[in-house]
Design a protein around this motif. Structure first.
Motif, PDB file in Angstrom:
ATOM      1  N   ALA A 110     -36.115 121.537  77.764  1.00 51.54           N
ATOM      2  CA  ALA A 110     -37.197 122.390  77.260  1.00 51.54           C
ATOM      3  C   ALA A 110     -36.629 123.546  76.444  1.00 51.54           C
ATOM      4  N   CYS A 111     -35.532 124.141  76.923  1.00 46.50           N
ATOM      5  CA  CYS A 111     -34.898 125.248  76.189  1.00 46.50           C
ATOM      6  C   CYS A 111     -34.347 124.756  74.852  1.00 46.50           C
ATOM      7  N   VAL A 112     -33.741 123.560  74.865  1.00 48.04           N
ATOM      8  CA  VAL A 112     -33.183 123.010  73.626  1.00 48.04           C
ATOM      9  C   VAL A 112     -34.293 122.743  72.615  1.00 48.04           C
ATOM     10  N   ARG A 113     -35.400 122.179  73.095  1.00 44.13           N
ATOM     11  CA  ARG A 113     -36.529 121.917  72.189  1.00 44.13           C
ATOM     12  C   ARG A 113     -37.049 123.224  71.589  1.00 44.13           C
ATOM     13  N   LYS A 114     -37.148 124.255  72.424  1.00 44.12           N
ATOM     14  CA  LYS A 114     -37.642 125.549  71.942  1.00 44.12           C
ATOM     15  C   LYS A 114     -36.710 126.125  70.891  1.00 44.12           C
ATOM     16  N   GLU A 115     -35.405 126.054  71.146  1.00 43.74           N
ATOM     17  CA  GLU A 115     -34.434 126.582  70.184  1.00 43.74           C
ATOM     18  C   GLU A 115     -34.425 125.753  68.908  1.00 43.74           C
ATOM     19  N   CYS A 160     -28.307 129.792  60.691  1.00 44.83           N
ATOM     20  CA  CYS A 160     -28.916 128.560  61.214  1.00 44.83           C
ATOM     21  C   CYS A 160     -27.853 127.506  61.487  1.00 44.83           C
ATOM     22  N   PHE A 161     -26.865 127.423  60.607  1.00 41.99           N
ATOM     23  CA  PHE A 161     -25.773 126.466  60.795  1.00 41.99           C
ATOM     24  C   PHE A 161     -25.007 126.760  62.083  1.00 41.99           C
ATOM     25  N   LEU A 162     -24.719 128.040  62.340  1.00 45.14           N
ATOM     26  CA  LEU A 162     -23.999 128.408  63.560  1.00 45.14           C
ATOM     27  C   LEU A 162     -24.817 128.075  64.799  1.00 45.14           C
ATOM     28  N   GLN A 163     -26.118 128.335  64.749  1.00 45.27           N
ATOM     29  CA  GLN A 163     -26.977 128.012  65.889  1.00 45.27           C
ATOM     30  C   GLN A 163     -27.034 126.508  66.132  1.00 45.27           C
ATOM     31  N   ALA A 164     -27.124 125.727  65.046  1.00 46.46           N
ATOM     32  CA  ALA A 164     -27.152 124.272  65.188  1.00 46.46           C
ATOM     33  C   ALA A 164     -25.834 123.748  65.758  1.00 46.46           C
ATOM     34  N   ARG A 165     -24.730 124.359  65.351  1.00 48.07           N
ATOM     35  CA  ARG A 165     -23.429 123.936  65.866  1.00 48.07           C
ATOM     36  C   ARG A 165     -23.312 124.242  67.353  1.00 48.07           C
ATOM     37  N   THR A 166     -23.864 125.393  67.776  1.00 47.80           N
ATOM     38  CA  THR A 166     -23.859 125.740  69.194  1.00 47.80           C
ATOM     39  C   THR A 166     -24.673 124.742  70.007  1.00 47.80           C
ATOM     40  N   LEU A 167     -25.845 124.358  69.493  1.00 47.58           N
ATOM     41  CA  LEU A 167     -26.668 123.356  70.169  1.00 47.58           C
ATOM     42  C   LEU A 167     -25.939 122.017  70.264  1.00 47.58           C
ATOM     43  N   GLU A 168     -25.238 121.653  69.197  1.00 50.30           N
ATOM     44  CA  GLU A 168     -24.503 120.388  69.192  1.00 50.30           C
ATOM     45  C   GLU A 168     -23.396 120.398  70.231  1.00 50.30           C
ATOM     46  N   ARG A 169     -22.669 121.501  70.336  1.00 48.54           N
ATOM     47  CA  ARG A 169     -21.585 121.591  71.313  1.00 48.54           C
ATOM     48  C   ARG A 169     -22.124 121.530  72.735  1.00 48.54           C
ATOM     49  N   ASP A 173     -13.133 120.460  64.407  1.00 44.56           N
ATOM     50  CA  ASP A 173     -14.480 121.004  64.363  1.00 44.56           C
ATOM     51  C   ASP A 173     -15.297 120.611  65.585  1.00 44.56           C
ATOM     52  N   GLU A 174     -14.835 119.622  66.367  1.00 37.80           N
ATOM     53  CA  GLU A 174     -15.570 119.205  67.552  1.00 37.80           C
ATOM     54  C   GLU A 174     -15.154 119.978  68.786  1.00 37.80           C
ATOM     55  N   LEU A 175     -14.044 120.691  68.713  1.00 39.74           N
ATOM     56  CA  LEU A 175     -13.531 121.381  69.885  1.00 39.74           C
ATOM     57  C   LEU A 175     -14.056 122.806  69.934  1.00 39.74           C
ATOM     58  N   GLU A 176     -14.368 123.263  71.128  1.00 41.56           N
ATOM     59  CA  GLU A 176     -14.823 124.627  71.289  1.00 41.56           C
ATOM     60  C   GLU A 176     -13.655 125.572  71.039  1.00 41.56           C
ATOM     61  N   GLU A 177     -13.969 126.703  70.483  1.00 41.38           N
ATOM     62  CA  GLU A 177     -12.932 127.667  70.143  1.00 41.38           C
ATOM     63  C   GLU A 177     -12.235 128.130  71.411  1.00 41.38           C
ATOM     64  N   GLY A 178     -10.897 128.066  71.393  1.00 42.78           N
ATOM     65  CA  GLY A 178     -10.119 128.518  72.534  1.00 42.78           C
ATOM     66  C   GLY A 178     -10.002 127.495  73.653  1.00 42.78           C
ATOM     67  N   LYS A 179     -10.535 126.326  73.498  1.00 45.99           N
ATOM     68  CA  LYS A 179     -10.497 125.305  74.548  1.00 45.99           C
ATOM     69  C   LYS A 179      -9.338 124.370  74.280  1.00 45.99           C
TER      70      LYS A 179
END
Length: 304
Positions: free
Chosen positions: A63-68, A112-121, A263-269
């Protein structure tokens, strides 16, 4: 229980319910939603406590993902409207005003691109928990990868031998480590085969072809893995020139994989873990020095 079921099965007006029948009836009678059905399916399929917790909270998470996602789509529509307005009325604006509006649109699109990337991760992390984190064990021959696999799996899944090159193919084992489901792949050892090819016997050439295919599959496996466990022999053999050449082959393959999936790896991981195996063969007083020397030698192989 078996006796009761057998007695009931002999009654003409009774039968065993099929898998998911009560859930299907509840759904068709509007007792539960499709989201509840999905949650129940994930809960029944869960093997670890982490997967069960994820299944129970997945409804609210979706539900949160759909809202975002809906808010993100609305922002992109606003950016599109701004671009269309800029194209229609650009003649009425000064150059500085036009540049200011254009920069504002660029900033909003980038946000928007940064937010979409966060959702993808977040989605990728959730998927890894559901399906299991893939770990590939790689290293030179006879460094103890199969022994490590058996330790993590808690049962003798792979053959362990002192003969180099025992493992020829990729062996996958499901295990639960720290409450997470992991899929561990044991791979063929990497070594330089040019010297082995000088032996002209037909049987040796056949074995060499199989070994090279095993090494190719090992590299292919590490390129697809979520995490790589680079296993090295910490007993002192790693410092030999031939072993360092084998390590360089692995290091180059890992570097190419990390570069492609950066680009698929989280920063610092961290996605590559260095494991110094057979350290029990080294005197306690020498282990720290051996570890520092090993890390120093490996760091010299890293690409600029």
């Amino acid at each position: 229980v078996d006796g009761v079921l057998q007695a009931l099965s002999r009654m003409s007006d009774l039968r065993m319910a099929t898998a998911g029948e009560f859930t299907r009836r509840a759904f068709f009678n509007d007792k539960i939603t499709l989201e509840d059905v999905r949650t129940l399916g994930e809960l029944l399929a869960a093997r670890t406590a982490t997967q069960r917790r994820l299944a129970l909270t997945n409804g609210s998470s979706l539900a949160c993902v759909r809202k975002e996602a809906k808010a993100l789509a609305h922002q992109l529509q606003e950016c599109r409207a701004s671009v269309e307005a800029l194209l229609d009325f650009s003649d009425d604006l000064e150059q500085t005003e036009e540049e200011s509006v254009l920069q504002d649109i660029k900033d909003r699109v980038f946000e928007c691109f940064l937010q979409a990337r966060t959702l993808e991760r977040r989605a990728q992390a959730t998927q890894r928990v559901k399906e299991g984190v893939t770990i590939t064990l790689v290293g030179a021959t006879n460094v103890g990868k199969s022994s490590l696999l058996n330790t993590l799996a808690e049962h003798p899944a792979a053959i362990v031998s002192s003969t180099p090159g025992t493992t020829r193919d990729v062996m996958k084992v499901d295990a639960i480590v720290g409450g997470y489901q992991v899929i561990i792949s044991d791979t063929a050892g990497i070594r330089e085969t040019n010297s082995l090819a000088r032996e002209p016997s037909r049987s040796r050439l056949g074995q060499l072809e199989i070994e090279r295919e095993g090494m190719r599959r090992a590299v292919e496996s590490l390129e697809c893995a979520d995490m790589i466990f680079l296993v090295v022999d910490g007993s002192g053999d790693i410092l030999r020139h031939s072993s360092m050449d084998e390590c360089r082959l692995l290091w180059d393959a890992i570097a190419r994989r990390v570069e492609r999936r950066e680009d698929e790896l989280e920063e610092g991981k961290e996605s590559v873990v260095l494991i110094m195996n057979k350290s029990d063969l080294v005197p306690t007083s020498m282990r720290d020095l051996q570890r520092e020397t090993l890390v120093s030698r490996l760091q010299t192989m890293q690409p600029e």
